[in-house]
Design a protein around this motif. Structure first.
Motif, PDB file in Angstrom:
ATOM      1  N   SER A  19       0.787  -1.226   0.036  1.00 59.18           N
ATOM      2  CA  SER A  19       0.014   0.047   0.122  1.00 59.18           C
ATOM      3  C   SER A  19       0.720   1.169   0.127  1.00 59.18           C
ATOM      4  O   SER A  19       1.365   1.568   0.841  1.00 59.18           O
ATOM      5  CB  SER A  19      -0.734  -0.051   1.177  1.00 59.18           C
ATOM      6  OG  SER A  19      -1.595   1.243   1.463  1.00 59.18           O
ATOM      7  N   LEU A  20       0.923   2.065  -1.213  1.00 59.35           N
ATOM      8  CA  LEU A  20       1.967   2.997  -1.278  1.00 59.35           C
ATOM      9  C   LEU A  20       1.472   4.078  -0.470  1.00 59.35           C
ATOM     10  O   LEU A  20       2.351   4.967   0.301  1.00 59.35           O
ATOM     11  CB  LEU A  20       2.098   3.294  -2.791  1.00 59.35           C
ATOM     12  CG  LEU A  20       2.419   2.494  -3.854  1.00 59.35           C
ATOM     13  CD1 LEU A  20       2.839   2.948  -5.120  1.00 59.35           C
ATOM     14  CD2 LEU A  20       3.612   1.661  -3.317  1.00 59.35           C
ATOM     15  N   ALA A  21       0.026   4.492  -0.406  1.00 57.54           N
ATOM     16  CA  ALA A  21      -0.310   5.463   0.434  1.00 57.54           C
ATOM     17  C   ALA A  21      -0.146   5.457   1.945  1.00 57.54           C
ATOM     18  O   ALA A  21       0.230   6.287   2.371  1.00 57.54           O
ATOM     19  CB  ALA A  21      -1.828   5.798  -0.090  1.00 57.54           C
ATOM     20  N   ASN A  22      -0.346   4.363   2.246  1.00 54.29           N
ATOM     21  CA  ASN A  22      -0.211   3.790   3.819  1.00 54.29           C
ATOM     22  C   ASN A  22       1.151   3.963   4.113  1.00 54.29           C
ATOM     23  O   ASN A  22       1.609   4.706   5.333  1.00 54.29           O
ATOM     24  CB  ASN A  22      -0.765   2.482   4.181  1.00 54.29           C
ATOM     25  CG  ASN A  22      -2.301   2.535   4.247  1.00 54.29           C
ATOM     26  OD1 ASN A  22      -2.896   3.628   4.001  1.00 54.29           O
ATOM     27  ND2 ASN A  22      -2.745   1.298   4.056  1.00 54.29           N
ATOM     28  N   ILE A  23       2.196   3.552   3.615  1.00 53.91           N
ATOM     29  CA  ILE A  23       3.490   3.412   3.861  1.00 53.91           C
ATOM     30  C   ILE A  23       4.283   5.137   3.960  1.00 53.91           C
ATOM     31  O   ILE A  23       4.891   5.503   4.721  1.00 53.91           O
ATOM     32  CB  ILE A  23       4.386   2.623   2.957  1.00 53.91           C
ATOM     33  CG1 ILE A  23       3.841   1.243   3.021  1.00 53.91           C
ATOM     34  CG2 ILE A  23       5.853   2.782   3.052  1.00 53.91           C
ATOM     35  CD1 ILE A  23       4.146   0.775   4.484  1.00 53.91           C
TER      36      ILE A  23
END
Length: 695
Positions: free
Chosen positions: A581-585
């Motif tokens: 999950s790019l957004a969460n990381i």
């Protein structure tokens, strides 16, 4: 057609269509993929090959039609659905992170953990075993960074990554594109071996020689329609060209028995080409591979490997350490007080704020982003602590610190969400933060200008010192823990048969750590005051910086979260395809950066024992970026470590401190720091170019 025990192909598509608005990309496609065979999917550009394979892989959902897997009708709506069935796809761009090594790439998104930490040894064993099963013999070490591999080696790693998860169907998109003769034969041998091991293989290729070399079946697409499909023996190159261009052919192929070239024959041909080009006998090449993949290295092997990494630009912190030695020698030659105990301790305390905020900036730089607001975010952290311990509120010191960290973390959450969810540039968002949070500080401090801190514990964070006994005890505890963990890990790797450095090197590392610790404690315990005001002991801030360094080093180096930060910085698309999950990381990285800046702001307030509206967060953040980059963190993402911020902070503090001792103006200090920063960025760019040129 080759069939499995049930008499059905592994994968069957019937009347599959895919529409993108008014555009019909696939029109009633029927497609069979048997197990243990290589099915070549060919067609001109725009024929629909990529759409078909992405529909099978779950990236696109079919508009209509039926998909059967092992005789059962299935619905593939996402890559997760296809992966659950056992379908893996190797894209033409390979989706590898150049900054990660072979093991890290092969397990990206599927890391194995033990007690919440990455199980590196188990992953290394599994990766080595998979490569050995596939006869991948050209990779010297599974701990090589991918950017040091050739095109053929990278393709082999991508294929091995796809087959190590109990895959049943592997789809290869142009696996031999842009490869040399030997590399092409190595990859084709690998493709053939996959089928020989019982996997179903679909290979997309424009190279007809490669198609006929390894394929058992051929399927021809034209304008979204399957115009021909059958055993490779029923086709020749001219027929396929006719089918690709017109959709029909009047040619016939004489009855013949087509047998795909065997994996061993292709491997032998590749080895012969390599031996001719390198003048290296095949047996010697294989022996070299085996010797570097197991057992304890000799000092000679270790030094040779280290020198190879240095020549490739992977010199780690060596340049900045040598730079520090040079800076120390220059200033000591000009002023004998530079390396005095009092001055060394003083510059460590001076640089602590830059080190702490710099460690936060490292999280953001690893993503290839930047946070220009961290200077004033740190200031807000200092203001919150200062206000909460005032007599009117009288919060306990620990509660005030906790509140400051929560506030700064929330700031990071807001900014990170704007950047990742709304896709706003980090430069713009954090530049706005730099301006806005400066105003917030002024509002919080009011018109009073300077607010003193009445809490002695807060003031001692940067100004207090440990007693000599406590300093020695702390150093011994840290050293014992380091020695125990280093020795235990070394012995575990030896027991597992993994590559380990020489036993003597472990002793050298522990001895070097002990020497550094002893020197630091001795220097701190030397009397730095005068007879009227004796002053000695290790400043509190040194263990604080060390604790933050150990914490963030562990997070980045031993956890999935840290691995994903490096992966996103190296190749965000590869990370996305791995299910990360790019957004969460990314959001979490901005949160940790802001919270760490809050720690730096608290230390700043403690050192001055007050906060004022004269706080220059703009200058601080510029120094912070310089701190991380000078220490070795890349501005382009994917490479860096919290230690770089600490070393860079020492460099900047040394320059500022040394020039102040020489009586040089602030203008000269700024220019000298600028020269060091430009030199560091130049080294970063050269290293990246060298890594790219290695392929």
């Amino acid at each position: 057609m080759s069939e499995d025990e049930t008499g059905m192909p592994l994968l069957r598509l019937r009347n599959v269509e895919k529409h993108f608005g008014a555009v019909q990309a696939l029109a009633g496609v029927d497609f069979d993929v048997p197990i243990g065979k290589v099915t070549a999917l060919v067609g001109d550009n725009g024929a629909g090959k990529s759409v078909l394979t992405k529909t099978i892989a779950g990236i696109f959902e079919a508009s209509s039609g039926d998909i059967f897997w092992e005789g059962e009708k299935v619905h593939i709506r996402s890559p997760k659905d296809s992966a659950a069935l056992g379908i893996e796809i190797v894209y033409q761009d390979l989706a590898l992170c150049d900054n990660l090594d072979v093991v890290e790439n092969m397990f990206l998104g599927r890391e194995r953990v033990s007690k919440r930490f990455l199980d590196e040894d188990e992953m290394e064993r599994a990766a080595t075993s998979t490569l050995a099963d596939l006869h991948v013999r050209t990779v010297r070490s599974v701990r090589q960074d991918v950017d040091s591999l050739s095109g053929g080696q990278r393709q082999s790693i991508a294929v091995a990554k796809a087959v190590m998860w109990n895959s049943k169907l592997v789809i290869l998109d142009e696996p031999t594109a842009a490869l040399g003769v030997a590399q092409t034969r190595q990859v084709l041998a690998l493709v053939r071996r996959l089928a020989d091991q019982g996997l179903a293989v679909v290979m997309i290729s424009h190279n007809m020689n490669d198609v006929f070399a390894v394929s058992d079946r051929i399927a021809v697409l034209r304008l979204g329609q399957m115009v021909a499909e059958g055993p490779a023996s029923k086709f020749d190159q001219s027929m396929i060209v006719d089918l690709m261009t017109s959709g029909r052919t009047e040619r016939t192929v004489p009855e013949k028995k087509h047998e795909a070239t065997g994996a061993e024959e292709l491997e032998k041909a590749a080895d012969d080409v390599n031996a001719h080009e390198d003048n290296t006998p095949k047996s010697e090449a294989v022996e070299t591979y085996i010797s570097t993949h197991s057992g304890t290295q000799s000092f000679g092997e270790y030094l040779k490997s280290a020198w190879s990494r240095i020549k490739a630009g992977q010199s780690g912190v060596l340049p900045v350490v040598l730079g520090l030695v040079l800076i120390g020698a220059i200033f000591q030659s000009q002023n004998a007080n530079f390396l005095s105990a009092g001055n060394i301790v003083n510059l460590l305390v001076q640089g602590s704020v830059f080190m702490l905020i710099g460690m936060g900036q490292v999280f953001v730089l690893l993503l290839g982003e930047i946070d220009l607001s961290l200077g004033f975010v740190a200031g807000i952290g200092g203001v919150v602590v200062t206000e909460l311990v005032q007599p009117g509120m009288a919060w306990p010191w620990w509660a005030a610190i906790l509140a400051a960290l929560v506030v700064t973390a929330f700031i990071g959450l807001v900014q990170g969400s704007l950047i990742t969810r709304l896709k706003l540039p980090s430069f713009v968002v954090t530049l706005a933060g730099l301006l806005g949070f400066q105003g917030v500080m002024i509002v919080l401090l009011g018109t009073g200008g300077t607010i003193p801190i009445p809490n002695q514990t807060i003031n001692n964070l940067a100004n207090g010192t440990l007693s000599p006994l406590v300093g020695w005890t702390l150093m011994i505890v840290v050293l014992v823990v380091y020695a125990a963990t280093t020795t235990l890990r070394h012995n575990q790797r030896k027991k597992s048969g993994l590559v380990t450095p020489p036993d003597g090197l472990v002793v050298v590392k522990i001895a070097a750590a002990a020497l550094a610790g002893i020197v630091l404690v001795v220097i701190c315990n030397i009397q730095r005051g005068n007879p009227a005001f004796p002053f000695s002991g290790m400043p509190w801030v040194i263990p604080i910086v060390f604790a933050v360094l150990v914490l963030w080093s562990t997070v980045l180096g031993r956890t999935r979260f840290g691995r994903y930060i490096y992966a996103i910085g190296g190749n965000a698309e590869a990370a996305r395809r791995a299910g990360i999950s790019l957004a969460n990381i990314r959001t979490a990285a901005f949160v940790l950066a802001a919270m760490t800046a809050g720690v730096g702001g608290i230390i700043y307030a403690s050192r001055l024992q007050s906060m004022s509206t004269s706080f220059d967060g703009g200058t601080i953040v510029l120094y912070v970026v310089a701190t991380a980059v000078i220490g070795g963190t890349s501005l382009f993402g994917g490479r860096g470590h919290p230690l770089h911020a600490v070393l860079g902070g020492i460099v900047i503090a040394s320059i500022v401190n040394g020039m102040a001792l020489l009586g040089l103006s602030a203008a000269v200090q700024f220019m000298a720091t600028a020269v060091v920063l430009v030199a560091s960025i130049t080294v970063d760019v050269v290293v990246r170019r060298r890594g790219g040129g290695a392929r």
